[in-house]
Design an enzyme around this catalytic site. Structure first.
Site, PDB file in Angstrom:
ATOM      1  N   HIS A 104       9.888   6.429   3.565  1.00 56.97           N
ATOM      2  CA  HIS A 104       9.427   6.987   4.841  1.00 56.97           C
ATOM      3  C   HIS A 104       9.109   5.866   5.812  1.00 56.97           C
ATOM      4  O   HIS A 104       8.602   4.816   5.435  1.00 56.97           O
ATOM      5  CB  HIS A 104       8.207   7.895   4.640  1.00 56.97           C
ATOM      6  CG  HIS A 104       7.097   7.265   3.868  1.00 56.97           C
ATOM      7  ND1 HIS A 104       7.105   7.157   2.494  1.00 56.97           N
ATOM      8  CD2 HIS A 104       5.940   6.682   4.276  1.00 56.97           C
ATOM      9  CE1 HIS A 104       6.002   6.555   2.089  1.00 56.97           C
ATOM     10  NE2 HIS A 104       5.284   6.240   3.153  1.00 56.97           N
ATOM     11  N   GLY A 118       0.793  -1.232   0.000  1.00 60.65           N
ATOM     12  CA  GLY A 118       0.000   0.000   0.000  1.00 60.65           C
ATOM     13  C   GLY A 118       0.822   1.277   0.000  1.00 60.65           C
ATOM     14  O   GLY A 118       0.332   2.332   0.403  1.00 60.65           O
ATOM     15  N   GLN A 119       2.085   1.207  -0.475  1.00 63.59           N
ATOM     16  CA  GLN A 119       2.888   2.433  -0.538  1.00 63.59           C
ATOM     17  C   GLN A 119       2.238   3.419  -1.503  1.00 63.59           C
ATOM     18  O   GLN A 119       1.885   3.063  -2.629  1.00 63.59           O
ATOM     19  CB  GLN A 119       4.326   2.117  -1.002  1.00 63.59           C
ATOM     20  CG  GLN A 119       5.224   3.352  -0.991  1.00 63.59           C
ATOM     21  CD  GLN A 119       6.683   3.043  -1.357  1.00 63.59           C
ATOM     22  OE1 GLN A 119       7.005   1.927  -1.743  1.00 63.59           O
ATOM     23  NE2 GLN A 119       7.548   4.035  -1.231  1.00 63.59           N
TER      24      GLN A 119
HETATM   25  P1  5GP Z   1       2.421   5.170   2.504  1.00 62.19           P
HETATM   26  O1  5GP Z   1       1.020   4.791   2.214  1.00 62.19           O
HETATM   27  O2  5GP Z   1       3.163   5.539   1.233  1.00 62.19           O
HETATM   28  O3  5GP Z   1       3.178   4.184   3.346  1.00 62.19           O
HETATM   29  O4  5GP Z   1       2.337   6.460   3.426  1.00 62.19           O
HETATM   30  C1  5GP Z   1       2.168   7.750   2.955  1.00 62.19           C
HETATM   31  C2  5GP Z   1       1.650   8.551   4.118  1.00 62.19           C
HETATM   32  O5  5GP Z   1       1.773   9.915   3.783  1.00 62.19           O
HETATM   33  C3  5GP Z   1       0.174   8.304   4.425  1.00 62.19           C
HETATM   34  O6  5GP Z   1       0.035   7.828   5.763  1.00 62.19           O
HETATM   35  C4  5GP Z   1      -0.485   9.670   4.221  1.00 62.19           C
HETATM   36  O7  5GP Z   1      -1.492   9.950   5.162  1.00 62.19           O
HETATM   37  C5  5GP Z   1       0.689  10.615   4.348  1.00 62.19           C
HETATM   38  N1  5GP Z   1       0.548  11.845   3.578  1.00 62.19           N
HETATM   39  C6  5GP Z   1       0.116  11.952   2.295  1.00 62.19           C
HETATM   40  N2  5GP Z   1       0.139  13.229   1.903  1.00 62.19           N
HETATM   41  C7  5GP Z   1       0.609  13.948   2.959  1.00 62.19           C
HETATM   42  C8  5GP Z   1       0.849  15.348   3.163  1.00 62.19           C
HETATM   43  O8  5GP Z   1       0.663  16.196   2.290  1.00 62.19           O
HETATM   44  N3  5GP Z   1       1.309  15.716   4.388  1.00 62.19           N
HETATM   45  C9  5GP Z   1       1.554  14.806   5.393  1.00 62.19           C
HETATM   46  N4  5GP Z   1       1.980  15.282   6.553  1.00 62.19           N
HETATM   47  N5  5GP Z   1       1.332  13.489   5.230  1.00 62.19           N
HETATM   48  C10 5GP Z   1       0.865  13.064   4.028  1.00 62.19           C
END
Ligand code: 5GP
Ligand code: ZN
Length: 114
Positions: free
Chosen positions: A100, A93-94
């Site tokens: 990060h 789910g990336q």
């Molecule tokens: P992934 O799903 O790639 O592991 O995590 C991406 C994370 O980035 C998600 O938990 C999402 O809520 C967060 N995120 C997406 N856009 C933004 C943003 O503009 N600002 C912040 N602070 N977090 C974000």
């Protein structure tokens, strides 16, 4: 990287609630928190995902993990417990392709994850 959301947070063109910053690492609150404590810890350098790391990045990885331990203390979850999650690719789910680490804490978490 110019079209990367998290590079935008690193260079200040996109606002975020930053809780830690040094030359190599920045940490900020997730915009959609999944736990009372939910911060994202990222290298300031653009690396798309875990599988792109090379031996040249070893110092960056160490700095990210050192910052993670400090942040757990700073955010008050070091004693109660916390979880570090790195989503890699579609099945995990990336959604943002700038490496990060999610630091989640402040509540009981289930295992295995859904
Ligand atoms: P992934 O799903 O790639 O592991 O995590 C991406 C994370 O980035 C998600 O938990 C999402 O809520 C967060 N995120 C997406 N856009 C933004 C943003 O503009 N600002 C912040 N602070 N977090 C974000
Ligand atoms: Zn980036």
């Amino acid at each position: 990287m110019s079209d990367c959301l998290f590079c935008g947070i690193v260079n200040g063109s996109i606002k975020a609630d930053v809780v830690y910053r040094d030359e190599t690492v920045i940490a900020f609150k997730d915009i959609v928190p999944r736990a009372p404590v939910h911060v994202l810890i990222i290298p300031t350098a653009h690396i798309a995902m875990l599988s792109d790391l090379t031996p040249n990045d070893d110092k960056i990885v160490a700095a990210v993990f050192r910052a993670t331990g400090k942040l757990a203390e700073q955010l008050g979850v070091a004693k109660s417990g916390y979880r570090i999650v790195v989503n890699c690719g579609a099945d995990a789910g990336q959604t943002v392709f700038h490496l990060h680490y999610h630091l989640l804490g402040g509540r009981q978490m289930g295992w295995p994850p859904g």
